[in-house]
Each structure stands twice: as C-alpha cells, then as structure tokens.
Design a protein around this motif. Structure first.
Motif, PDB file in Angstrom:
ATOM      1  N   GLU A 110       0.815  -1.206   0.000  1.00  0.00           N
ATOM      2  CA  GLU A 110       0.000   0.000   0.000  1.00  0.00           C
ATOM      3  C   GLU A 110       0.853   1.263   0.000  1.00  0.00           C
ATOM      4  O   GLU A 110       0.477   2.286  -0.567  1.00  0.00           O
ATOM      5  N   ASP A 135      -7.700  -8.475  -4.574  1.00  0.00           N
ATOM      6  CA  ASP A 135      -7.752  -8.291  -3.125  1.00  0.00           C
ATOM      7  C   ASP A 135      -8.784  -7.260  -2.688  1.00  0.00           C
ATOM      8  O   ASP A 135      -8.790  -6.818  -1.552  1.00  0.00           O
ATOM      9  N   SER A 136      -9.673  -6.858  -3.600  1.00  0.00           N
ATOM     10  CA  SER A 136     -10.678  -5.860  -3.265  1.00  0.00           C
ATOM     11  C   SER A 136     -11.872  -6.063  -4.185  1.00  0.00           C
ATOM     12  O   SER A 136     -11.925  -7.028  -4.942  1.00  0.00           O
ATOM     13  N   ASN A 145      -8.143  -5.820  -8.219  1.00  0.00           N
ATOM     14  CA  ASN A 145      -6.959  -5.532  -7.415  1.00  0.00           C
ATOM     15  C   ASN A 145      -7.072  -4.099  -6.901  1.00  0.00           C
ATOM     16  O   ASN A 145      -7.372  -3.172  -7.656  1.00  0.00           O
ATOM     17  N   SER A 146      -6.825  -3.909  -5.608  1.00  0.00           N
ATOM     18  CA  SER A 146      -7.024  -2.595  -4.995  1.00  0.00           C
ATOM     19  C   SER A 146      -6.116  -1.535  -5.603  1.00  0.00           C
ATOM     20  O   SER A 146      -6.535  -0.385  -5.810  1.00  0.00           O
ATOM     21  N   ALA A 281     -12.104  -5.644   5.164  1.00  0.00           N
ATOM     22  CA  ALA A 281     -11.567  -4.904   4.022  1.00  0.00           C
ATOM     23  C   ALA A 281     -11.544  -5.798   2.791  1.00  0.00           C
ATOM     24  O   ALA A 281     -11.955  -5.407   1.701  1.00  0.00           O
ATOM     25  N   ALA A 282     -11.046  -7.029   2.974  1.00  0.00           N
ATOM     26  CA  ALA A 282     -11.119  -8.037   1.915  1.00  0.00           C
ATOM     27  C   ALA A 282     -12.484  -8.714   2.009  1.00  0.00           C
ATOM     28  O   ALA A 282     -13.107  -8.742   3.079  1.00  0.00           O
ATOM     29  N   SER A 307     -17.501  -7.545   0.978  1.00  0.00           N
ATOM     30  CA  SER A 307     -16.580  -6.866   1.895  1.00  0.00           C
ATOM     31  C   SER A 307     -17.345  -5.819   2.694  1.00  0.00           C
ATOM     32  O   SER A 307     -18.494  -5.483   2.384  1.00  0.00           O
ATOM     33  N   GLU A 437      -6.734 -14.928  -5.139  1.00  0.00           N
ATOM     34  CA  GLU A 437      -8.013 -14.528  -4.548  1.00  0.00           C
ATOM     35  C   GLU A 437      -8.701 -15.787  -4.018  1.00  0.00           C
ATOM     36  O   GLU A 437      -9.513 -16.412  -4.693  1.00  0.00           O
TER      37      GLU A 437
END
Length: 463
Positions: A110, A135-136, A145-146, A281-282, A307, A437
């Motif tokens: 991040e 991941d998001s 993907n975030s 969050a996930a 999520s 994932e």
C-alpha cells in the motif's frame, strides 16, 4: 534530375494486426494478452510513447515488484533513446525533449500505491497484470486488485490538455490474479478478443488476444517446438493464449460441465452446513453445503461474498440465508429451512480485536455466535491448509456417473470463478499461493473438512 526518395527511419513498428489494433484502440482501458513471446511488452511501451509530443503527457508503467521491471526498463532503451529521451536512473523516469515523461514503478504494498496519491497521469500501464492478486471489490462488488482500482482515480488531465486518457495492460494466463483479470475483461476460456461498454462508467473496455504467431521475430520453427514441449497447461496458456488452463493451476481436475449444476431444492433428509472465510476490508465468503449421503456427493448450494460487513451485519445476512434455503419435504411440498445451521469459519475470526460487546467478548466470531451463527473455528496448525487442498482434490474426483463428488450450484459465481484460478505457492509446492483470490476457496476447504454431524428434517405423517 531524379530526386532520391528517402526511406523513413523507422524506430519501431507493430509486428502484427493485433498490435496495430491495440495501439489504435480508443477504449479507455485495453489489454493485449495471451501467449508468450507475442510482443506484448513492446506494444505497451509504444502505447506509452504515443503522446510524448505533448508536453503535458505523464505516463507510468507498473509491475508487481521492482525487480520485475528490469526487463521492461531494459527494453525501453532501444525505443526511447533514438527519440532523444533521457533516462534518470534514480527516479526511473524517461523525459522527452517536449517535457513529457514516463516513469516505471511497482505495487508491492500500500505504501508504494499511495506514493501516487495526488498525481495525474494521462497513461497508466500495467505489465503482466495477472501478477497482481485480486484483493478488493469495485463499485459493482466485483473482485479487482485494490492498487489497479486506486490508480484509475489518478487517470486524469486538464480539459484543454489535448490528451487522451488511457489504461493499457499486458498479461499471460498465469499468476495469482488470473481470476479477477479474466472477469474484468470478460475473457472466455479460448481467450478470443472482445470489447464491451462498462455498465457503470460507460467507458469501453477491450481485450486483444496475441500469440507468438503474431511476432515474426519469434515465430520460427525452433521456438514453436520449444513451446510444444511444455506441459499441457503451460502449452495451452503460453502457446495458444488459452485461459481455460493456467500455468501452475492447482485444481486441474476442474471441469465446468462436470462440477456445476443449476440451483435446486434440497431434500429434507440431506444435511446442510456452512463454511466461511471471514473478512472486512477483503471480501468475506460464506458457502452453504448440502450432503447427498446416497451418492456420497456434496453440493455447494448458496454463497455470500461481500466486503465491508461488520460482525452484526454478517450474522444478519448469514442467518437470513439460513432461513430461506428451500427444503423439499417430498410429495411436492417445499418449505423454508427452519433448522438451525452450524459452520466452520477461519479461526482468525475468533482473534480478540477489541470490538467489545455486552458479554465482554471482542472477536468477530464470538459476536456472530451471540447472534446465533453457531460458528466453530477452523483447524490451524502444520499441514492444515494442505489438508484442505487435499480435501478439494478428493471431492473433485469424478464418480462412476461421470460427475464430481463436489457439485457447485451456478448461483455460487465467485467460487466457480476463483476455484480453477488457484495456482501453487512457489515456496510451498503443495499449498495455494496466498496471493491468489482465495476467499471462496478457503471457505470451501473449511466446509469440506468439517466434522460430519447427523441432522436433518423429517416429515411426520399425520401431524
């Protein structure tokens, strides 16, 4: 007097109609992908350089980690030096005489992602997009993907800049992000090119299939023979650009027509339970299982994948689905399930994180159990994940009737999407790469390794 016609000094040109179409594409987001050796990386570099005559052009190309950038940085010299661009090694940035720039960056964590907060780019490139795990979720609740999603907010330019805004990607059918990338670009198993309009943004999104046959520099017989000698899954992915088999695929037994079915009403005598991977969050994933003892077959009949659920919300959603599972009592009589269900959830859900409640217990699992979820923690310890993988392998095995011992109802879209996309961990060869994932697959493993209980609904005649 005869005038000599000068031959233009061509620095680079597309190697195929596929590359030409990719570079000419006016869609906001486009990806060129498929087989190995098709010239995807050079196409991405060329796309980034198309607007460098404009001094306001700002471009960035990402890889998952910085070491992976070395290849594309090296390849960029042959194209950009003759354009009189200069390279700054300390900040990994090319600058053209016009003032336009292209930087190379990574998305390892991040911190790396948020270094780009506040910046503006007219071109954002992702080389080997499938190396970024899903991941998001996006605005439609679809996995993404975030970092990829965040960077789309950096794609902007002044209205009078004269710049096109473009996201351009490359990918091969390998890596932990196969599932979300395939879904994001709506790529079929055969990997054929396609284009569509995103229903939320209204922007067009395009995928261009490219294989080694599109690259004259590598389409020699020797290279073909080299790819033909690969294992079946690698050959399908790297030679043919096929997305139905993945390099490093864990569950090679998977076959959509042998392991899925339409939703149905569960017979009353079948046992029903849950498996869950917790998350906030996930995405959290809960799966509902039903066991057909007569044929020793387990069905996954329902799925919750979301999520941002606090434990109270997750408990409410879970119990609501529990009570709405249709149960067939026979003779055409169907009722909503009224039996309390139990399940296995990732043991991390019972970690004390200070949420607090009336009983003084502060884990998500305890809070959900106080509301009636009846969760038990999954087994943890040496070999527990490998045992879960083994349980999935065992259930995917085909029975005498030609169908698997595990059948997934087609309303469980996220499990169906991600199960065949699991790849092996490079460090632990029997385990799944944790970058995949794996939320739905972990819920599946927890559900399959639950200790069997004997329960069911019995209709009493005359009552």
């Amino acid at each position: 007097q005869n005038k000599q016609v000068k031959t233009p000094n061509i620095l680079w040109q597309p190697n195929s109609d596929v590359q030409r179409a990719f570079l000419a594409c006016s869609a906001r987001t486009a990806m060129i992908g498929g087989g190995a050796g098709s010239g995807k990386t050079s196409a991405c570099l060329a796309a980034a350089a198309l607007q460098t005559a404009n001094p306001k052009h700002r471009a960035v190309i990402f890889r998952r980690d910085y070491p992976s950038l070395k290849h594309i940085i090296s390849a960029s010299y042959a194209l950009f030096l003759p354009m009189r661009a200069t390279y700054n090694r300390s900040d990994h940035t090319w600058t053209w005489p016009s003032g336009a720039t292209l930087e190379f960056s990574h998305l390892e964590d991040e911190t790396a992602m948020y270094q780009h907060a506040g910046k503006e780019y007219s071109f954002i490139g992702f080389d080997e997009l499938t190396q970024l795990p899903g991941d998001s979720v996006d605005s439609r609740g679809q996995p993404i993907n975030s970092a990829f999603g965040f960077m789309q907010s950096r794609l902007r330019a002044a209205a009078n800049s004269g710049l096109r805004l473009e996201t351009r990607c490359t990918a091969t059918p390998s890596g932990p992000g196969i599932g979300w990338v395939k879904a994001y670009f709506r790529i079929g198993d055969s990997g054929e090119s396609n284009e569509f309009v995103d229903e939320v943004t209204g922007f067009r999104r395009a995928y261009f299939k490219s294989t080694v046959e599109d690259n004259p520099a590598l389409s020699e017989p020797d290279y073909h023979r080299q790819l033909l000698d690969l294992p079946v899954a690698q050959k399908k992915a790297l030679l043919h650009g096929d997305w139905s088999s993945y390099v490093g695929q864990v569950f090679t037994e998977w076959a959509y027509n042998r392991h899925t079915c339409e939703p149905f009403t569960v017979p009353a005598e079948w046992e029903i339970w849950r498996g869950a991977d917790d998350g906030y969050a996930a995405p959290a994933c809960v799966l509902w299982f039903a066991y057909d003892a007569t044929h020793d077959r387990i069905f996954v009949i329902a799925e919750l994948y979301r999520s941002g659920m606090v434990p109270e919300t997750m408990a409410r959603e879970v119990l609501g689905i529990d009570r709405h599972i249709p149960v067939d009592l026979g003779d055409g009589e169907v009722i909503a399930n009224d039996m309390p269900l139990d399940g296995v959830i990732d043991s991390a859900a019972f970690a004390e994180i200070g949420l607090g409640n009336e009983s003084g217990k502060g884990s998500r699992g305890h809070i959900m159990n106080l509301l009636g979820c009846r969760w038990t923690p999954s087994a943890k310890g040496s070999g527990s994940r490998v045992q879960g993988v083994s349980a999935v392998h065992g259930r995917l095995a085909l029975k005498d009737d030609g169908y698997g011992g595990l059948i997934i109802c087609r309303n469980c879209r996220n499990l169906i999407r991600t199960l065949p996309a699991m790849t092996y961990d490079k460090t632990h060869s029997e385990d799944i790469d944790p970058a995949c994932e794996e939320h739905a697959v972990k819920a599946l493993m927890y559900g399959l390794t639950r200790r069997k209980m004997s329960c069911g609904i019995v209709k009493l005649r005359g009552l």
